[in-house]
Design a protein around this motif. Structure first.
Motif, PDB file in Angstrom:
ATOM      1  N   GLU A 105       0.813  -1.217   0.000  1.00  0.00           N
ATOM      2  CA  GLU A 105       0.000   0.000   0.000  1.00  0.00           C
ATOM      3  C   GLU A 105       0.848   1.269   0.000  1.00  0.00           C
ATOM      4  O   GLU A 105       0.466   2.289  -0.575  1.00  0.00           O
ATOM      5  CB  GLU A 105      -0.938  -0.009   1.206  1.00  0.00           C
ATOM      6  CG  GLU A 105      -1.990   1.086   1.173  1.00  0.00           C
ATOM      7  CD  GLU A 105      -3.024   0.913   2.282  1.00  0.00           C
ATOM      8  OE1 GLU A 105      -3.927   1.762   2.357  1.00  0.00           O
ATOM      9  OE2 GLU A 105      -2.921  -0.063   3.056  1.00  0.00           O
ATOM     10  N   TRP A 106       2.012   1.224   0.609  1.00  0.00           N
ATOM     11  CA  TRP A 106       2.867   2.411   0.696  1.00  0.00           C
ATOM     12  C   TRP A 106       3.336   2.873  -0.673  1.00  0.00           C
ATOM     13  O   TRP A 106       3.702   4.045  -0.853  1.00  0.00           O
ATOM     14  CB  TRP A 106       4.069   2.114   1.591  1.00  0.00           C
ATOM     15  CG  TRP A 106       5.006   1.082   1.033  1.00  0.00           C
ATOM     16  CD1 TRP A 106       4.888  -0.280   1.123  1.00  0.00           C
ATOM     17  CD2 TRP A 106       6.207   1.315   0.296  1.00  0.00           C
ATOM     18  NE1 TRP A 106       5.931  -0.913   0.498  1.00  0.00           N
ATOM     19  CE2 TRP A 106       6.764   0.040  -0.024  1.00  0.00           C
ATOM     20  CE3 TRP A 106       6.876   2.454  -0.114  1.00  0.00           C
ATOM     21  CZ2 TRP A 106       7.943  -0.097  -0.751  1.00  0.00           C
ATOM     22  CZ3 TRP A 106       8.060   2.310  -0.825  1.00  0.00           C
ATOM     23  CH2 TRP A 106       8.584   1.055  -1.140  1.00  0.00           C
TER      24      TRP A 106
ATOM     25  N   ASN B 258       0.990   5.853  -4.324  1.00  0.00           N
ATOM     26  CA  ASN B 258       0.963   7.278  -3.994  1.00  0.00           C
ATOM     27  C   ASN B 258       1.181   8.119  -5.240  1.00  0.00           C
ATOM     28  O   ASN B 258       1.193   7.607  -6.369  1.00  0.00           O
ATOM     29  CB  ASN B 258       2.019   7.600  -2.921  1.00  0.00           C
ATOM     30  CG  ASN B 258       3.413   7.150  -3.345  1.00  0.00           C
ATOM     31  OD1 ASN B 258       3.777   7.198  -4.520  1.00  0.00           O
ATOM     32  ND2 ASN B 258       4.207   6.701  -2.386  1.00  0.00           N
TER      33      ASN B 258
END
Length: 223
Positions: A104-105, A108
């Motif tokens: 998930e990181w 972005n």
């Protein structure tokens, strides 16, 4: 809106069906012959192509889309699709499915992702929402963490019961966007009364979430 969905598996088809019912134009891009099933969603435009290839995206006219959704079951593919559509074709809004929470990181702005949707996180948030009356529950992160969609259910005995929306003096980086009451969705107006059991949805920056909780549990006296 014109919306492209990369990945026509069960998730992609479900999203397409919902969007078509909402009156949007939908294009499904699928590279697998097994998942390429135009009869399954006849109202969509189907393209048999690899959304990770620049030439394929050019042929689809992806730049005409208002939104691109990377909905495949492979996080690497979803990241590549997001990056290409945002940087090469300047698509205004890119949403991406996160399959493995450990990745998930990566989802972005650097990878072209405006909204990352993690099913495990959403399910966890729903569980928290069901059991955490009176607590702030983060439902979704928006704009790469610049703001969050958070929910709080007013508990029984809340000092806000009977007060008006205008009495809830929120920080400048927070806004009350809707109130769920029974089967109703209420767009809050200053004179609307608050009731115990109201599910209040806020958009707020992370650093003011605690302040919202404090205001709900211990609001200032009304002059």
């Amino acid at each position: 809106m014109r919306i492209a969905i990369a990945g026509a598996g069960a998730v992609g088809q479900s999203i397409a069906g919902e969007l078509l019912e909402g009156g949007h134009q939908v294009m499904l891009i699928e590279r697998s012959a097994q998942n390429y099933q135009p009869r399954a969603i006849p109202g969509a435009q189907w393209v048999h192509a690899d959304a990770c290839e620049l030439s394929s995206l050019e042929e689809t006219g992806i730049e005409t889309c208002d939104v691109v959704i990377a909905a495949t079951g492979d996080d690497k593919v979803n990241l590549v699709v997001s990056l290409l559509t945002k940087t090469e074709f300047a698509v205004r809004r890119v949403a991406a499915r996160v399959n493995d929470p450990r990745n998930e990181w990566l989802f972005n702005e650097a990878w072209g992702v405006d909204v990352a949707v993690s099913t495990p996180r959403m399910l966890a948030a729903m569980v928290e929402e069901a059991v955490s009356v009176g607590d702030i529950v983060r439902l979704m992160t928006l704009r790469q963490g610049q703001a969050n969609l958070v929910e709080m259910t007013l508990p029984e005995g809340t000092p806000l019961a009977g007060r008006r929306v205008r009495d809830l003096t929120l920080p400048s980086d927070a806004a009350l966007v809707t109130i769920l009451r029974g089967g109703r969705v209420i767009v809050p107006q200053p004179d609307d009364p608050l009731e115990a059991g109201d599910e209040m949805l806020f958009v707020a920056s992370g650093d003011v979430e605690q302040r919202i909780s404090e205001l709900v549990h211990d609001p200032p006296a009304v002059e």
